[in-house]
Design an enzyme around this catalytic site. Structure first.
Site, PDB file in Angstrom:
ATOM      1  N   GLY A  69      -6.805  -3.732 -48.798  1.00  0.00           N
ATOM      2  CA  GLY A  69      -6.806  -4.835 -50.579  1.00  0.00           C
ATOM      3  C   GLY A  69      -8.126  -5.668 -50.523  1.00  0.00           C
ATOM      4  O   GLY A  69      -9.610  -5.251 -49.724  1.00  0.00           O
ATOM      5  N   GLU A  70      -8.635  -5.876 -51.791  1.00  0.00           N
ATOM      6  CA  GLU A  70     -10.330  -6.455 -51.623  1.00  0.00           C
ATOM      7  C   GLU A  70     -10.268  -8.124 -51.451  1.00  0.00           C
ATOM      8  O   GLU A  70      -9.762  -8.430 -52.098  1.00  0.00           O
ATOM      9  CB  GLU A  70     -10.770  -5.882 -53.367  1.00  0.00           C
ATOM     10  CG  GLU A  70     -11.794  -7.308 -53.980  1.00  0.00           C
ATOM     11  CD  GLU A  70     -12.845  -6.364 -52.821  1.00  0.00           C
ATOM     12  OE1 GLU A  70     -13.654  -5.799 -51.859  1.00  0.00           O
ATOM     13  OE2 GLU A  70     -13.463  -7.832 -52.109  1.00  0.00           O
ATOM     14  N   CYS A 112     -10.146   6.034 -51.752  1.00  0.00           N
ATOM     15  CA  CYS A 112      -9.921   4.908 -51.028  1.00  0.00           C
ATOM     16  C   CYS A 112      -7.928   4.875 -51.458  1.00  0.00           C
ATOM     17  O   CYS A 112      -7.469   4.746 -52.589  1.00  0.00           O
ATOM     18  CB  CYS A 112     -10.109   3.121 -51.101  1.00  0.00           C
ATOM     19  SG  CYS A 112      -9.209   2.875 -49.951  1.00  0.00           S
ATOM     20  N   ASN A 152     -12.537   9.793 -44.042  1.00  0.00           N
ATOM     21  CA  ASN A 152     -11.410   9.801 -44.113  1.00  0.00           C
ATOM     22  C   ASN A 152     -10.377  10.879 -44.572  1.00  0.00           C
ATOM     23  O   ASN A 152     -10.122  10.000 -45.972  1.00  0.00           O
ATOM     24  CB  ASN A 152     -10.297   8.228 -43.704  1.00  0.00           C
ATOM     25  CG  ASN A 152     -11.351   7.967 -42.021  1.00  0.00           C
ATOM     26  OD1 ASN A 152     -11.340   8.698 -40.681  1.00  0.00           O
ATOM     27  ND2 ASN A 152     -10.988   6.786 -42.055  1.00  0.00           N
ATOM     28  N   GLU A 186       0.062  -3.193 -44.057  1.00  0.00           N
ATOM     29  CA  GLU A 186      -0.603  -2.771 -42.938  1.00  0.00           C
ATOM     30  C   GLU A 186      -1.196  -2.997 -41.920  1.00  0.00           C
ATOM     31  O   GLU A 186      -2.371  -3.988 -42.497  1.00  0.00           O
ATOM     32  CB  GLU A 186      -0.533  -1.503 -42.958  1.00  0.00           C
ATOM     33  CG  GLU A 186       0.540  -0.303 -42.867  1.00  0.00           C
ATOM     34  CD  GLU A 186       0.486   1.161 -43.236  1.00  0.00           C
ATOM     35  OE1 GLU A 186       1.188   1.783 -43.090  1.00  0.00           O
ATOM     36  OE2 GLU A 186      -0.838   1.485 -43.694  1.00  0.00           O
ATOM     37  N   CYS A 189     -10.279   2.331 -56.085  1.00  0.00           N
ATOM     38  CA  CYS A 189     -12.009   2.961 -55.307  1.00  0.00           C
ATOM     39  C   CYS A 189     -11.487   4.499 -55.386  1.00  0.00           C
ATOM     40  O   CYS A 189     -10.191   4.921 -54.926  1.00  0.00           O
ATOM     41  CB  CYS A 189     -12.696   3.398 -53.851  1.00  0.00           C
ATOM     42  SG  CYS A 189     -13.358   1.243 -54.860  1.00  0.00           S
ATOM     43  N   CYS A 231      -3.836  -2.339 -53.897  1.00  0.00           N
ATOM     44  CA  CYS A 231      -5.544  -2.714 -53.990  1.00  0.00           C
ATOM     45  C   CYS A 231      -5.323  -2.453 -55.517  1.00  0.00           C
ATOM     46  O   CYS A 231      -5.530  -1.687 -55.907  1.00  0.00           O
ATOM     47  CB  CYS A 231      -6.813  -2.070 -53.110  1.00  0.00           C
ATOM     48  SG  CYS A 231      -8.462  -2.730 -53.587  1.00  0.00           S
ATOM     49  N   CYS A 256      -7.916  -5.018 -37.673  1.00  0.00           N
ATOM     50  CA  CYS A 256      -8.421  -4.666 -38.848  1.00  0.00           C
ATOM     51  C   CYS A 256      -6.732  -5.601 -39.583  1.00  0.00           C
ATOM     52  O   CYS A 256      -5.830  -4.571 -39.666  1.00  0.00           O
ATOM     53  CB  CYS A 256      -8.711  -3.272 -38.978  1.00  0.00           C
ATOM     54  SG  CYS A 256      -9.194  -3.014 -40.351  1.00  0.00           S
ATOM     55  N   CYS A 310      -9.915   3.216 -41.992  1.00  0.00           N
ATOM     56  CA  CYS A 310     -10.736   3.200 -43.121  1.00  0.00           C
ATOM     57  C   CYS A 310      -9.915   4.166 -44.290  1.00  0.00           C
ATOM     58  O   CYS A 310      -9.878   4.819 -44.209  1.00  0.00           O
ATOM     59  CB  CYS A 310     -12.322   2.743 -43.754  1.00  0.00           C
ATOM     60  SG  CYS A 310     -12.754   2.395 -41.934  1.00  0.00           S
ATOM     61  N   SER A 356     -18.874  -2.385 -49.091  1.00  0.00           N
ATOM     62  CA  SER A 356     -18.847  -1.143 -49.182  1.00  0.00           C
ATOM     63  C   SER A 356     -19.577  -0.856 -50.782  1.00  0.00           C
ATOM     64  O   SER A 356     -20.119  -0.759 -51.743  1.00  0.00           O
ATOM     65  CB  SER A 356     -17.654  -0.931 -49.638  1.00  0.00           C
ATOM     66  OG  SER A 356     -16.554  -1.704 -48.510  1.00  0.00           O
ATOM     67  N   LEU A 357     -21.299   0.434 -50.120  1.00  0.00           N
ATOM     68  CA  LEU A 357     -21.887   0.416 -51.361  1.00  0.00           C
ATOM     69  C   LEU A 357     -21.089   1.792 -51.990  1.00  0.00           C
ATOM     70  O   LEU A 357     -21.231   2.147 -52.936  1.00  0.00           O
ATOM     71  CB  LEU A 357     -23.483   0.192 -51.261  1.00  0.00           C
ATOM     72  CG  LEU A 357     -24.459   0.538 -51.734  1.00  0.00           C
ATOM     73  CD1 LEU A 357     -24.787  -0.727 -52.431  1.00  0.00           C
ATOM     74  CD2 LEU A 357     -25.786   0.504 -50.722  1.00  0.00           C
ATOM     75  N   HIS A 358     -21.580   2.930 -50.299  1.00  0.00           N
ATOM     76  CA  HIS A 358     -21.318   3.977 -50.824  1.00  0.00           C
ATOM     77  C   HIS A 358     -22.099   5.618 -51.986  1.00  0.00           C
ATOM     78  O   HIS A 358     -21.876   6.577 -51.919  1.00  0.00           O
ATOM     79  CB  HIS A 358     -19.702   4.303 -51.653  1.00  0.00           C
ATOM     80  CG  HIS A 358     -18.522   3.480 -50.369  1.00  0.00           C
ATOM     81  ND1 HIS A 358     -19.037   3.720 -49.110  1.00  0.00           N
ATOM     82  CD2 HIS A 358     -17.614   2.737 -50.613  1.00  0.00           C
ATOM     83  CE1 HIS A 358     -17.915   2.649 -48.104  1.00  0.00           C
ATOM     84  NE2 HIS A 358     -17.291   2.672 -49.457  1.00  0.00           N
ATOM     85  N   SER A 401     -15.370  -6.738 -45.381  1.00  0.00           N
ATOM     86  CA  SER A 401     -16.323  -5.817 -46.354  1.00  0.00           C
ATOM     87  C   SER A 401     -15.736  -6.504 -47.490  1.00  0.00           C
ATOM     88  O   SER A 401     -14.263  -6.326 -48.423  1.00  0.00           O
ATOM     89  CB  SER A 401     -15.807  -5.009 -45.412  1.00  0.00           C
ATOM     90  OG  SER A 401     -16.135  -3.718 -46.707  1.00  0.00           O
TER      91      SER A 401
HETATM   92  N1  SAH Z   1     -11.615  -3.308 -50.288  1.00  0.00           N
HETATM   93  C1  SAH Z   1     -12.728  -3.826 -49.113  1.00  0.00           C
HETATM   94  C2  SAH Z   1     -12.572  -3.777 -47.925  1.00  0.00           C
HETATM   95  C3  SAH Z   1     -11.528  -3.036 -47.245  1.00  0.00           C
HETATM   96  S1  SAH Z   1     -11.851  -1.047 -47.169  1.00  0.00           S
HETATM   97  C4  SAH Z   1     -13.758  -2.684 -49.129  1.00  0.00           C
HETATM   98  O1  SAH Z   1     -13.542  -1.795 -49.671  1.00  0.00           O
HETATM   99  O2  SAH Z   1     -14.605  -2.720 -48.718  1.00  0.00           O
HETATM  100  C5  SAH Z   1     -12.910  -1.316 -45.910  1.00  0.00           C
HETATM  101  C6  SAH Z   1     -13.731   0.689 -45.845  1.00  0.00           C
HETATM  102  O3  SAH Z   1     -13.162   1.475 -45.215  1.00  0.00           O
HETATM  103  C7  SAH Z   1     -13.953  -0.151 -47.267  1.00  0.00           C
HETATM  104  O4  SAH Z   1     -15.581   0.555 -46.289  1.00  0.00           O
HETATM  105  C8  SAH Z   1     -14.189   1.346 -48.267  1.00  0.00           C
HETATM  106  O5  SAH Z   1     -15.403   1.707 -49.091  1.00  0.00           O
HETATM  107  C9  SAH Z   1     -14.138   2.430 -46.731  1.00  0.00           C
HETATM  108  N2  SAH Z   1     -13.015   3.677 -47.080  1.00  0.00           N
HETATM  109  C10 SAH Z   1     -12.122   3.536 -48.171  1.00  0.00           C
HETATM  110  N3  SAH Z   1     -11.348   5.053 -47.907  1.00  0.00           N
HETATM  111  C11 SAH Z   1     -11.857   5.709 -46.927  1.00  0.00           C
HETATM  112  C12 SAH Z   1     -11.633   6.736 -46.657  1.00  0.00           C
HETATM  113  N4  SAH Z   1     -10.976   7.765 -47.237  1.00  0.00           N
HETATM  114  N5  SAH Z   1     -12.474   6.815 -45.661  1.00  0.00           N
HETATM  115  C13 SAH Z   1     -13.592   6.681 -44.893  1.00  0.00           C
HETATM  116  N6  SAH Z   1     -13.507   5.072 -45.213  1.00  0.00           N
HETATM  117  C14 SAH Z   1     -13.218   4.877 -46.510  1.00  0.00           C
HETATM  118 FE1  SF4 Z   2      -9.810  -1.765 -52.333  1.00  0.00          FE
HETATM  119 FE2  SF4 Z   2     -11.629  -1.643 -51.027  1.00  0.00          FE
HETATM  120 FE3  SF4 Z   2      -9.798   0.799 -51.001  1.00  0.00          FE
HETATM  121 FE4  SF4 Z   2     -11.619  -0.067 -53.277  1.00  0.00          FE
HETATM  122  S1  SF4 Z   2     -12.125   1.391 -50.967  1.00  0.00           S
HETATM  123  S2  SF4 Z   2      -9.427   0.924 -53.069  1.00  0.00           S
HETATM  124  S3  SF4 Z   2     -12.047  -2.207 -52.614  1.00  0.00           S
HETATM  125  S4  SF4 Z   2      -9.763  -1.007 -50.240  1.00  0.00           S
END
Ligand code: SAH
Ligand code: SF4
Length: 337
Positions: free
Chosen positions: A156-157, A112, A287, A85, A109, A105, A98, A329, A211-213, A188
């Protein structure tokens, strides 16, 4: 269409050198949709090319539009029947696409939805740039303006598919073709340290986001398995090195999870970790993906942001877009509803 294969085929068939240029420009500059449209080629050659090559590596399966008509999501079929997508977001003058870098992936995480899918395969260079060309054509056909920004933040990463992602961005940047500025592109990563190091050495103008979180290893490891391999004492030096060597801003994404990482104490801890004038924090509203987490409320996000600012860390809150069509996201998981 694989560019190298096309080049080789033309060479093997003794085509003059400008043939390749004609096709390349038709695709990347004129945004043609098929070989038929390239009328500067003979009918015979167009038919031949059509037999051998797919003009686009993606076939649109479904196109969804959010109620406010500001967010669009496309589901594409790939040639091996896998699916990906990508999303188009329109906000004022901005038109941001995007795009995905992998099918699924492997990073898993917990917050996600793409992580839940597991990993199928890396995308090829053409599958990456064709996503961008799809949306550029879409905007052109609908007279909705021009693409202004490109983020590799879909499924994906990207740093696990480093060469194809950078290869695709390089082609999109080519001034003889799509001519899209590097400064308007962002990648990212969840914190793949060898990728960050390699990217630092490129010294290009593409923006980078991490992506630190979480403000510490204990919390980060709970939600991001990658932290066990690249914990903060390995990740942060790579981040400092990036800004010091490139003198470019570095964005840290921080998804606000209710009662997990959103307290003022944690904001202070985060501020202590991110002491560099080129660091910037982007707070992201969570989200909904599954019931493991809840979204922090606006008050908590506001106080978190204030605490970061008070401690000298610049910080913005990213608006969420396209949740109702599962285009936000972390929501890309090929859900058809
Ligand atoms: N894999 C890469 C890029 C794709 S994710 C990465 O993780 O950075 C794009 C962004 O969306 C990342 O910062 C990810 O952590 C964030 N993300 C993932 N799940 C989310 C969610 N449920 N709500 C908001 N942001 C989210
Ligand atoms: Fe993969 Fe990024 Fe989602 Fe983590 S946040 S599972 S690295 S797409």
């Amino acid at each position: 269409m694989n560019i190298e294969e096309l080049k080789n085929w033309l060479k093997e068939n003794n085509a003059p050198e400008f043939r390749f240029k004609q096709i390349y420009q038709a695709k990347f500059f004129n945004l043609a949709t098929n070989f038929e449209e390239i009328t500067s080629l003979s009918k015979f050659l167009r038919e031949k090319l059509n037999e051998i090559f797919s003009f686009s590596s993606l076939k649109i399966n479904t196109l969804k539009e959010a109620n406010n008509k500001k967010v669009y999501k496309a589901l594409f079929n790939l040639e091996d029947n896998e699916q990906i997508e990508s999303v188009l977001m329109m906000e004022d003058e901005r038109r941001t696409v995007c795009i995905s870098s992998q099918v699924g992936c492997p990073m898993g995480c917990l917050f996600c939805a793409t992580g839940d899918l597991g990993f199928k395969r890396n995308l090829e260079i053409e599958e990456i740039f064709d996503q961008v060309l799809f949306w550029a054509r879409y905007l052109k056909e609908k007279n909705l303006g021009k693409l202004t920004n490109l983020v590799v933040m879909g499924m994906g990463e990207p740093f696990l598919n480093y060469d194809s992602v950078l290869g695709a961005l390089k082609i999109l940047n080519d001034e003889k073709g799509f001519n899209f500025g590097q400064r308007r592109m962002s990648i990212s990563t969840c914190g793949i340290v060898p990728g960050i190091e390699k990217f630092t050495a490129e010294n290009c103008q593409v923006n980078l986001a991490i992506s630190l979180h979480a403000p510490n290893d204990f919390l980060r490891s709970k939600i991001m398995p990658v932290n066990k391999k690249y914990p903060l004492q390995v990740l942060m030096p790579a981040c400092f090195d990036y800004v010091n060597k490139t003198n470019r801003k570095l964005m840290f994404e921080y998804v606000m999870l209710k009662g997990f990482n959103d307290s003022q104490g944690q904001a202070k801890e985060l501020a202590d970790l991110l002491v560099h004038p080129l660091f910037h924090v982007n707070l992201i509203k969570y989200n909904y993906t599954n019931s493991k987490f809840g979204a922090s409320d606006d008050r908590a996000i506001f106080f978190f942001q204030q605490e970061l600012n008070k401690n000298g860390v610049s910080c913005t809150v990213r608006k969420s877009m396209g949740e109702e069509i599962w285009a936000g996201c972390g929501q890309l998981k090929l859900k058809s509803s």
